[in-house]
Design a protein around this motif. Sequence first.
Motif, short mmCIF file in Angstrom:
data_model
loop_
_atom_site.label_atom_id
_atom_site.label_comp_id
_atom_site.label_asym_id
_atom_site.label_seq_id
_atom_site.Cartn_x
_atom_site.Cartn_y
_atom_site.Cartn_z
N LYS A 37 -9.34 -1.30 -3.53
CA LYS A 37 -8.88 0.07 -3.33
C LYS A 37 -7.55 0.21 -4.04
N GLY A 82 -5.28 -3.41 -7.17
CA GLY A 82 -5.69 -2.84 -5.89
C GLY A 82 -5.71 -3.89 -4.79
N ASN A 91 -5.67 7.81 -0.68
CA ASN A 91 -6.74 6.81 -0.70
C ASN A 91 -6.57 5.79 0.42
N HIS A 146 -10.76 -5.78 -0.43
CA HIS A 146 -11.51 -5.57 0.81
C HIS A 146 -12.85 -6.30 0.68
N GLU A 206 -18.11 4.29 -4.69
CA GLU A 206 -17.78 2.98 -5.25
C GLU A 206 -18.21 2.97 -6.70
N ARG A 231 -13.49 1.23 -4.67
CA ARG A 231 -13.86 2.26 -3.71
C ARG A 231 -12.75 3.31 -3.61
N THR A 232 -13.15 4.58 -3.64
CA THR A 232 -12.19 5.68 -3.59
C THR A 232 -12.63 6.72 -2.58
N SER A 233 -11.70 7.19 -1.78
CA SER A 233 -11.98 8.23 -0.80
C SER A 233 -12.09 9.59 -1.48
N GLU A 259 -16.91 9.68 -0.45
CA GLU A 259 -16.37 8.41 -0.90
C GLU A 259 -17.35 7.79 -1.90
N SER A 300 0.84 -1.21 0.00
CA SER A 300 0.00 0.00 0.00
C SER A 300 0.86 1.25 0.00
#
Length: 258
Positions: free
Chosen positions: A248, A236, A69, A239, A201, A215-217, A199, A63
């Motif tokens: 992610k 990614g 993110n 999760h 998706e 999924r992105t913040s 956030e 990561s």
Amino acid sequence: MKKLIPILLLLLYGCGYNDSDPARPVEVLPGQADATMADIKALYVQGGTTVTANALLKCRVTSSDRSGNFYRTLFVEDETGGIEILTGIYDTHNDYLCGQVVYLMPQGLTINRREGMYQMGIRGAEHWQLTYINNKTLIDKHLAVEHKEPERPLPVRVSELDEGMVGRLVRIAGVTFPNGGTASWAVSAARSSTGYPEEKEREALDLYGRSVRVRTSGYASFADSILPVGEVSVTGIVHKGGAGYYLKIRDLHDVAEL
């Protein structure tokens, strides 16, 4: 606790970037890794387990919090699985680079599980709680850095995502985003109608119409970038949420045109 021996400084690179990151002392440990991520996960019991064994795991960093993110956590994995370390510190990408080999010494840390994700941190006030480590000196006692290697995301199909991949870095090729060219990855505070980051998706479909979410913040630096058009690969960390598995990404270098 095994003694860490600093031996040299190396110039290393972050995920998808050509600019150099600040150098950090590279450390090696006497002896060989004597445990795997699967061994450590096997210790877990509901409510959390504090590791008492003087184990040593050889892992790779997967990561990066450079883009925003990922936040105050670090993901590492070996060939048997991945785990999220609740570091509680900022800018971990300066010290732990994607692909960098690290030695994890989990003795004294607590392992817990949340929505399929194994996490490691400090036991909280309640026996079931897991909190951030929040101490760089303490983190350094549990993580020793070594050399950087090329990244090796696990190639998988959408249909192959399962519980054992949660926390792993994977690469899914041949997907398209139905909203490509129109929707953004997320919504930053500057674009949000509420004034707060949102956030999001976004659904990606493989050739058979099978779906995986990304999924992105809203805090990510690429939140307002537009989804790609056409067939791409997405790399990614897996999760698990209420609607199934999702990925992610670290930054937009994790999305490549095919």
